[in-house]
Write an enzyme that holds these catalytic residues in place. Structure first.
Site: not given
Length: 409
Positions: A165, A191, A202, A282, A404, A409
């Site tokens: 993603t 992932k 996640t 991230e 973000n 999300t």
């Protein structure tokens, strides 16, 4: 493949090899673009295990769970820890979608079962993407035929890409060892980039092994390996609705004398991908590894390590290249683990900053240079107990906020 060191404390018989999740004998995988992502990138993957495969899973601890998570857990329990394949779609989490979420997961696995000539109860499904968005079923169903047609023993890389993603890079690993006079391989793909926190958050991980094992023994191995890998990473402290690890094993039986070595290899494979996820956090610029020694036991040490690596103040200090040892000690102190502060010793890389709970003179510029490394190592000794633990995370940058703020999300 992300170049992350395995960092094993003991001598290991396992060596890195190529091939990813399809490196073990008999496993096939595929990844295609089914149109689930607006970008047109690969977005649907399939991993197929040989006959008689056993499977063990570890799932999110969140009470808000996607229907696919419950479906996987229920089928593994009903089948006595056996499964043949897992279908993965990327782009839609299919969580918080009401009854439709379960119905769509069941429809997808039934349609795949028809394609493969298998019982739908032997098939699992995982979804990742935006919460509250259902799977576009016409696209998924239309993609099953080319997905099955693309299955191959070299399809691991495509599968590793299709499950991504917000990840910047794909993540895969394969290990090999000689056990009992024969070659045994373990492969994996994963992932994860944001919303990563201990207790499975996640992230998705899929593993394969070409050794035959009893389902209960395999389940115990997987549980231990997950605890020392995916449950020891944190990026931003958020837990997801869909995180899942599924590990398949199928092949000639492995003598019990080699079970400890197999569990070690599985742990190494999972730690390899867990660190790759943390490194790919991230907005991250470095991997942070926290090693805790001298705790009362391993769970206590791991808890302290996770608390330190998950501290926003520690993460921002690392990003700012500030050797602020006070933030590290403060995080350890709020972990809930009892220890004597007067016994604490602390190192950043090779530089010792504390001894017996007191600060030492050190070169702050030299310590700051350590914090500019791709991997920042922090070691804290709590006492003289037998418990040691590791945890991994990443620094926290303004880029994380931008990513973000722009991504739903």
């Amino acid at each position: 493949m992300v170049p992350v060191s395995l960092g094993c404390a003991m001598q290991s018989p396992w060596q890195l090899v190529s091939g990813g999740v399809t490196s073990p004998q008999g496993f096939q995988a595929s990844g295609i673009a089914a149109g689930l992502k607006p970008s047109g990138k690969l977005d649907m993957a399939l991993l197929l295990a040989p006959e008689q495969a056993v499977c063990a899973g570890s799932f999110t601890t969140s009470v808000v769970r996607a229907a696919c998570v419950d479906l996987c857990a229920e089928r593994l329990a009903a089948n006595g820890g056996q499964a043949r394949a897992v279908l993965i779609n990327s782009g839609q989490a299919n969580a918080c979608t009401g009854d439709r979420g379960l119905i769509d997961s069941q429809r997808a696995t039934q349609a795949l079962a028809d394609q493969l000539g298998l019982d739908a109860e032997a098939l699992l499904i995982c979804s990742t993407g935006v919460i509250g968005v259902p799977i576009p079923m016409p696209k998924l169903l239309a993609g099953l035929d080319p997905l099955v047609a693309a299955l191959s023993a070299t399809g691991g890389e495509a599968a590793a890409t299709a499950i991504l993603t917000t990840d910047l890079v794909s993540k895969q690993v394969a290990l090999e060892a000689e056990l009992g006079g024969r070659r045994v391989r373990i492969g994996g793909i994963a992932k994860g980039s944001g919303m990563i926190h201990p207790d499975m958050a996640t992230m998705l991980g899929f593993f394969s092994c070409d050794a035959g094992l009893d389902p209960s023994i395999w389940k115990a191995m997987v549980g231990q390996a997950v605890q020392r890998s995916f449950n020891a990473i944190t990026v931003d402290g958020d837990t997801s609705t869909n995180d899942t690890v599924l590990a398949f094993a199928a092949g000639d039986p492995l003598d019990s004398v080699h079970h400890a070595a197999l569990e070690q290899g599985l742990t190494e494979a999972m730690q390899h991908l867990a660190k790759a996820i943390a490194r790919d956090g991230e907005g991250a610029t470095c991997l942070i590894e926290v090693q805790v020694e001298g705790a009362l036991d391993e769970p206590s040490a791991q808890r302290v390590a996770r608390t330190i690596v998950g501290s926003s103040l520690v993460k921002t200090a690392v990003h700012g290249r500030d050797p602020n040892w006070g933030r590290i000690v403060a995080a350890a102190g709020r972990s809930g683990v009892p220890f004597d502060p007067e016994q604490v010793a602390l190192w950043i890389g090779p530089h010792q900053l504390m001894q017996s709970g007191q600060p030492l003179s050190f070169d702050p510029e030299a310590a700051s240079r350590v914090l500019r490394s791709e991997t920042v190592q922090i070691r804290i000794q709590l006492g003289d107990g037998p418990g040691n633990g590791l945890a991994w995370g990443c620094d926290l940058s303004d880029q994380y906020v931008r990513i973000n703020a722009d991504y739903t999300t």
